[in-house]
Design a protein around this motif. Structure first.
Motif, PDB file in Angstrom:
ATOM      1  N   PRO A   1       4.012   4.600   9.699  1.00 47.40           N
ATOM      2  CA  PRO A   1       3.915   4.619   8.229  1.00 47.40           C
ATOM      3  C   PRO A   1       4.817   5.657   7.560  1.00 47.40           C
ATOM      4  O   PRO A   1       5.370   5.395   6.496  1.00 47.40           O
ATOM      5  N   GLU A   2       4.995   6.818   8.185  1.00 47.41           N
ATOM      6  CA  GLU A   2       5.837   7.855   7.574  1.00 47.41           C
ATOM      7  C   GLU A   2       7.281   7.377   7.490  1.00 47.41           C
ATOM      8  O   GLU A   2       7.973   7.638   6.502  1.00 47.41           O
ATOM      9  N   THR A   3       7.739   6.702   8.519  1.00 45.24           N
ATOM     10  CA  THR A   3       9.117   6.200   8.534  1.00 45.24           C
ATOM     11  C   THR A   3       9.304   5.160   7.445  1.00 45.24           C
ATOM     12  O   THR A   3      10.323   5.159   6.747  1.00 45.24           O
ATOM     13  N   ILE A   4       8.331   4.255   7.292  1.00 45.20           N
ATOM     14  CA  ILE A   4       8.429   3.223   6.265  1.00 45.20           C
ATOM     15  C   ILE A   4       8.428   3.852   4.877  1.00 45.20           C
ATOM     16  O   ILE A   4       9.231   3.479   4.019  1.00 45.20           O
TER      17      ILE A   4
ATOM     18  N   ASP B   1       9.596 -10.716  -1.107  1.00 41.85           N
ATOM     19  CA  ASP B   1       8.181 -10.361  -1.092  1.00 41.85           C
ATOM     20  C   ASP B   1       7.855  -9.384  -2.214  1.00 41.85           C
ATOM     21  O   ASP B   1       6.784  -9.460  -2.817  1.00 41.85           O
ATOM     22  N   VAL B   2       8.779  -8.459  -2.470  1.00 42.04           N
ATOM     23  CA  VAL B   2       8.609  -7.467  -3.534  1.00 42.04           C
ATOM     24  C   VAL B   2       9.936  -7.378  -4.283  1.00 42.04           C
ATOM     25  O   VAL B   2      10.995  -7.282  -3.662  1.00 42.04           O
ATOM     26  N   ALA B   3       9.869  -7.425  -5.607  1.00 43.71           N
ATOM     27  CA  ALA B   3      11.091  -7.325  -6.406  1.00 43.71           C
ATOM     28  C   ALA B   3      10.883  -6.343  -7.550  1.00 43.71           C
ATOM     29  O   ALA B   3       9.907  -6.441  -8.290  1.00 43.71           O
ATOM     30  N   PHE B   4      11.810  -5.399  -7.661  1.00 48.03           N
ATOM     31  CA  PHE B   4      11.843  -4.473  -8.787  1.00 48.03           C
ATOM     32  C   PHE B   4      12.920  -5.018  -9.722  1.00 48.03           C
ATOM     33  O   PHE B   4      14.117  -4.759  -9.533  1.00 48.03           O
ATOM     34  N   ILE B   5      12.505  -5.789 -10.697  1.00 49.66           N
ATOM     35  CA  ILE B   5      13.419  -6.544 -11.539  1.00 49.66           C
ATOM     36  C   ILE B   5      14.395  -5.635 -12.276  1.00 49.66           C
ATOM     37  O   ILE B   5      15.604  -5.848 -12.225  1.00 49.66           O
ATOM     38  N   GLY B   6      13.898  -4.623 -12.964  1.00 46.67           N
ATOM     39  CA  GLY B   6      14.761  -3.739 -13.744  1.00 46.67           C
ATOM     40  C   GLY B   6      15.760  -2.970 -12.899  1.00 46.67           C
ATOM     41  O   GLY B   6      16.876  -2.711 -13.326  1.00 46.67           O
ATOM     42  N   ARG B   7      15.372  -2.624 -11.700  1.00 47.54           N
ATOM     43  CA  ARG B   7      16.253  -1.862 -10.799  1.00 47.54           C
ATOM     44  C   ARG B   7      17.122  -2.762  -9.938  1.00 47.54           C
ATOM     45  O   ARG B   7      17.978  -2.284  -9.209  1.00 47.54           O
ATOM     46  N   ARG B   8      16.832  -4.069  -9.976  1.00 46.89           N
ATOM     47  CA  ARG B   8      17.558  -5.056  -9.171  1.00 46.89           C
ATOM     48  C   ARG B   8      17.492  -4.693  -7.680  1.00 46.89           C
ATOM     49  O   ARG B   8      18.486  -4.608  -6.983  1.00 46.89           O
ATOM     50  N   LYS B   9      16.266  -4.486  -7.225  1.00 49.81           N
ATOM     51  CA  LYS B   9      16.015  -4.157  -5.821  1.00 49.81           C
ATOM     52  C   LYS B   9      14.987  -5.134  -5.271  1.00 49.81           C
ATOM     53  O   LYS B   9      13.966  -5.389  -5.918  1.00 49.81           O
ATOM     54  N   ALA B  10      15.272  -5.671  -4.090  1.00 43.77           N
ATOM     55  CA  ALA B  10      14.383  -6.655  -3.469  1.00 43.77           C
ATOM     56  C   ALA B  10      14.020  -6.195  -2.058  1.00 43.77           C
ATOM     57  O   ALA B  10      14.862  -5.648  -1.340  1.00 43.77           O
ATOM     58  N   ILE B  11      12.774  -6.442  -1.700  1.00 45.50           N
ATOM     59  CA  ILE B  11      12.283  -6.085  -0.365  1.00 45.50           C
ATOM     60  C   ILE B  11      11.717  -7.324   0.294  1.00 45.50           C
ATOM     61  O   ILE B  11      10.904  -8.042  -0.297  1.00 45.50           O
ATOM     62  N   PHE B  12      12.192  -7.575   1.514  1.00 43.50           N
ATOM     63  CA  PHE B  12      11.647  -8.644   2.343  1.00 43.50           C
ATOM     64  C   PHE B  12      10.862  -7.999   3.482  1.00 43.50           C
ATOM     65  O   PHE B  12      11.347  -7.057   4.104  1.00 43.50           O
ATOM     66  N   VAL B  13       9.676  -8.493   3.749  1.00 44.41           N
ATOM     67  CA  VAL B  13       8.872  -8.028   4.875  1.00 44.41           C
ATOM     68  C   VAL B  13       8.838  -9.179   5.871  1.00 44.41           C
ATOM     69  O   VAL B  13       8.238 -10.215   5.618  1.00 44.41           O
ATOM     70  N   HIS B  14       9.557  -8.988   6.987  1.00 42.70           N
ATOM     71  CA  HIS B  14       9.721 -10.064   7.959  1.00 42.70           C
ATOM     72  C   HIS B  14       8.835  -9.882   9.186  1.00 42.70           C
ATOM     73  O   HIS B  14       8.779  -8.791   9.759  1.00 42.70           O
ATOM     74  N   GLY B  15       8.194 -10.958   9.584  1.00 41.65           N
ATOM     75  CA  GLY B  15       7.494 -10.992  10.859  1.00 41.65           C
ATOM     76  C   GLY B  15       8.525 -11.086  11.971  1.00 41.65           C
ATOM     77  O   GLY B  15       9.468 -11.879  11.886  1.00 41.65           O
ATOM     78  N   CYS B  16       8.381 -10.281  12.989  1.00 40.73           N
ATOM     79  CA  CYS B  16       9.395 -10.196  14.050  1.00 40.73           C
ATOM     80  C   CYS B  16       9.605 -11.532  14.764  1.00 40.73           C
ATOM     81  O   CYS B  16      10.748 -11.925  15.002  1.00 40.73           O
TER      82      CYS B  16
ATOM     83  N   ARG C   1       0.843  -1.206   0.000  1.00 38.66           N
ATOM     84  CA  ARG C   1       0.000   0.000   0.000  1.00 38.66           C
ATOM     85  C   ARG C   1       0.879   1.258   0.000  1.00 38.66           C
ATOM     86  O   ARG C   1       0.593   2.220  -0.724  1.00 38.66           O
ATOM     87  N   ALA C   2       1.936   1.238   0.801  1.00 41.14           N
ATOM     88  CA  ALA C   2       2.845   2.388   0.852  1.00 41.14           C
ATOM     89  C   ALA C   2       3.532   2.581  -0.499  1.00 41.14           C
ATOM     90  O   ALA C   2       3.683   3.716  -0.960  1.00 41.14           O
ATOM     91  N   LEU C   3       3.936   1.499  -1.141  1.00 44.75           N
ATOM     92  CA  LEU C   3       4.567   1.609  -2.459  1.00 44.75           C
ATOM     93  C   LEU C   3       3.598   2.204  -3.483  1.00 44.75           C
ATOM     94  O   LEU C   3       3.974   3.082  -4.261  1.00 44.75           O
ATOM     95  N   ARG C   4       2.360   1.748  -3.476  1.00 42.42           N
ATOM     96  CA  ARG C   4       1.372   2.291  -4.415  1.00 42.42           C
ATOM     97  C   ARG C   4       1.109   3.764  -4.137  1.00 42.42           C
ATOM     98  O   ARG C   4       0.945   4.557  -5.076  1.00 42.42           O
ATOM     99  N   ALA C   5       1.066   4.143  -2.860  1.00 42.55           N
ATOM    100  CA  ALA C   5       0.846   5.551  -2.502  1.00 42.55           C
ATOM    101  C   ALA C   5       1.985   6.431  -3.014  1.00 42.55           C
ATOM    102  O   ALA C   5       1.783   7.610  -3.302  1.00 42.55           O
ATOM    103  N   MET C   6       3.172   5.843  -3.146  1.00 42.15           N
ATOM    104  CA  MET C   6       4.331   6.566  -3.660  1.00 42.15           C
ATOM    105  C   MET C   6       4.341   6.573  -5.193  1.00 42.15           C
ATOM    106  O   MET C   6       5.234   7.151  -5.797  1.00 42.15           O
TER     107      MET C   6
END
Length: 137
Positions: free
Chosen positions: A122-125, A50-65, A28-33
């Motif tokens: 949310p602002e920090t994220i 969890d989220v991968a930007f293939i062209g930019r070669r950037k990956a995001i993992f969202v981990h449960g604590c 949701r935060a990514l879409r808002a951006m």
């Protein structure tokens, strides 16, 4: 009230590995951006980000604590029953996470890990996501 083994088993089966509340908040935060060009759960990448930007070669993992052994209040909590199993399980998860991140970085990917507890601000994220996506290699 303590759970019996059948209740505990039912509870644990209900825990999701994809489409979690934390993951949905990040998306949701990514879409808002205005970010839309990402792919989800790419099994062809180490660790299945969890989220991968293939062209930019950037990956995001969202981990449960709890599941990934974060050092926050929830992550450092150890169940009272079957303690040895859970300590070993979380340690294996954390080791697998380190290996996945190293493998992605070796392939030239930038990696960001967002912890479930961080989503309370949310602002920090949004700021972290923005910085991560704008940074050049």
């Amino acid at each position: 009230m303590t759970e019996n083994p059948e209740q505990r088993s039912r509870t644990m089966r209900a825990v999701r590995s994809k489409e979690t509340g934390a993951e949905l908040k990040v998306r949701r935060a990514l879409r808002a951006m205005g970010e839309t060009g990402y792919r989800l759960h790419r099994t062809d990448l180490p660790g299945t980000p969890d989220v991968a930007f293939i062209g930019r070669r950037k990956a995001i993992f969202v981990h449960g604590c709890f599941w990934h052994g974060h050092d926050c209040k929830r992550g450092s909590r150890t169940p009272k029953t079957n303690r040895d199993y859970w300590v070993a399980k979380v340690a294996r998860n954390a080791q697998r996470d380190r290996e996945s991140i190293s493998a992605l970085e070796a392939l030239g990917w930038d990696v960001l890990v967002i912890w479930e507890c961080e989503l309370r601000e949310p602002e920090t994220i949004s700021h972290r996501l923005s910085e991560f996506l704008l940074q050049e290699k």
